[in-house]
Design an enzyme around this catalytic site. Structure first.
Site: not given
Ligand SMILES: NC(=O)c1ccc[n+]([C@@H]2O[C@H](COP(=O)([O-])OP(=O)(O)OC[C@H]3O[C@@H](n4cnc5c(N)ncnc54)[C@H](OP(=O)(O)O)[C@@H]3O)[C@@H](O)[C@H]2O)c1
Length: 305
Positions: A177, A190
């Site tokens: 991130s 985070y």
């Molecule tokens: N959105 C942003 O602004 C942003 C910016 C920079 C980086 N990121 C990173 O991008 C990645 C994806 O985030 P997102 O924005 O797409 O968030 P999201 O929509 O909340 O998706 C998170 C994903 O992680 C899975 N997950 C969470 N805990 C888990 C566990 N214990 N075991 C297996 N799977 C798990 C969830 O699936 P289940 O709940 O089905 O397990 C879901 O598919 C993350 O690493 C986040 O830190 C996000």
């Protein structure tokens, strides 16, 4: 003064020309890599929604076979069906996985190897965010964020690496991130996990040099998903643009093809990362002056499990 002005124009021309040339080379390299992902086996964690779902769609569109992991099996089955509708010739396996459970990580890697024969790309994308004042966050929240965002990534990489090393090729893609370069107040834990993840990617990349296995750190800025649900409007008011998961996915695939070590996505956040390293006092001042008074309160509402 006149002499300085006369130098400025050629310098600007060289800068612009260099930029245009680098864009052209990038475009040509991407064009030449048509079919790069066809038939490759891609394991994606956190594939049930958000960026992981967009990544699954993007890889499917390029003809990759997929192993989709997350806890919510129902959502994973939907994503698998969407992927197979995009490219009917691919295979999209669903492997319900909690990345914090060792036996489930082992099952994920074994299933991919047994059913599809290899792992070409591992995308460590699963992640959670829990905001609020650090002093009030408590032990459990800190432990869980570190476990999902960092420890699970390191362990899954350890489990997938032997197959990649014996293949002599592979890609480890870590979804870090912009917060891994510039920690946002009230999201201290985070940001700490994402700094750790960038450090992990950097060291592993250097350790694996020459093995054929590449490591990429993807550092997106704020992206539309559950991760920004409670603070989206506040961020917009502060001038941040919210990226689309599809854009992050496209840039990730391009970075894999171009064998980039790191890709920073989102202009303000990227500049913020450099600012934090070079001018920490100025960026500290930004966070004292710019956020609205309810920023801490909104951050505390921002929680994914
Ligand atoms: N959105 C942003 O602004 C942003 C910016 C920079 C980086 N990121 C990173 O991008 C990645 C994806 O985030 P997102 O924005 O797409 O968030 P999201 O929509 O909340 O998706 C998170 C994903 O992680 C899975 N997950 C969470 N805990 C888990 C566990 N214990 N075991 C297996 N799977 C798990 C969830 O699936 P289940 O709940 O089905 O397990 C879901 O598919 C993350 O690493 C986040 O830190 C996000």
């Amino acid at each position: 003064m006149k002499q300085r002005n006369s130098l400025l124009l050629p310098l600007a021309g060289i800068g612009l020309g260099g930029w245009a040339l680098s864009r052209l080379i990038r475009h040509l390299r991407l064009g030449a890599a048509q079919g790069y992902f066809e038939g490759k086996v891609v394991v994606i964690t956190g594939a049930s929604r958000g960026i992981g779902r967009a990544l699954a769609h993007a890889f499917a569109a390029q003809g990759a076979n997929l192993v989709l992991a997350a806890r919510n099996e129902r959502q994973l089955l939907d994503v698998a069906a969407e992927c197979e509708a995009i490219t009917p010739s691919i295979r999209a396996l669903v492997v319900p996985t909690d990345v914090t459970v060792e036996a489930q990580l082992e099952n994920l890697v074994n299933t991919a190897l047994e059913r599809l024969g290899r792992i070409d790309i591992l995308v460590n994308n699963a992640g959670i965010i829990q905001g609020g004042e650090f002093v009030a966050l408590g032990r459990e929240s800190v432990r869980k964020q570190v476990e999902v965002n960092l420890l699970a990534v390191m362990r899954l990489t350890q489990l997938a690496l032997p197959a990649m090393l014996s293949q002599g090729e592979g890609h480890i893609v870590n979804m870090a991130s912009a917060a891994g370069r510039h920690t946002v107040p009230y999201f201290v834990t985070y940001g700490t996990t994402k700094h750790g993840l960038i450090g992990f990617s950097e060291g592993l990349r250097r350790e694996l040099a020459g093995t054929g296995v590449r490591v990429l750190s993807v550092n997106p800025g704020f992206t539309e998903s559950d991760v920004v649900a409670a603070i989206r409007d506040t961020l917009r008011r502060m001038g941040f643009k919210i990226l689309s998961p599809e854009y992050v996915a496209r840039r990730t695939l391009e970075a894999i093809i171009l064998q980039q070590p790191e890709v920073n996505i989102g202009l303000l956040e990227t500049v913020g990362g450099w600012g934090s390293a070079l001018f920490p006092r100025i960026t500290d001042l930004f966070w004292r002056i710019v956020p609205p008074p309810d920023f801490a309160e909104k951050a505390a509402q921002q929680r994914t499990e």
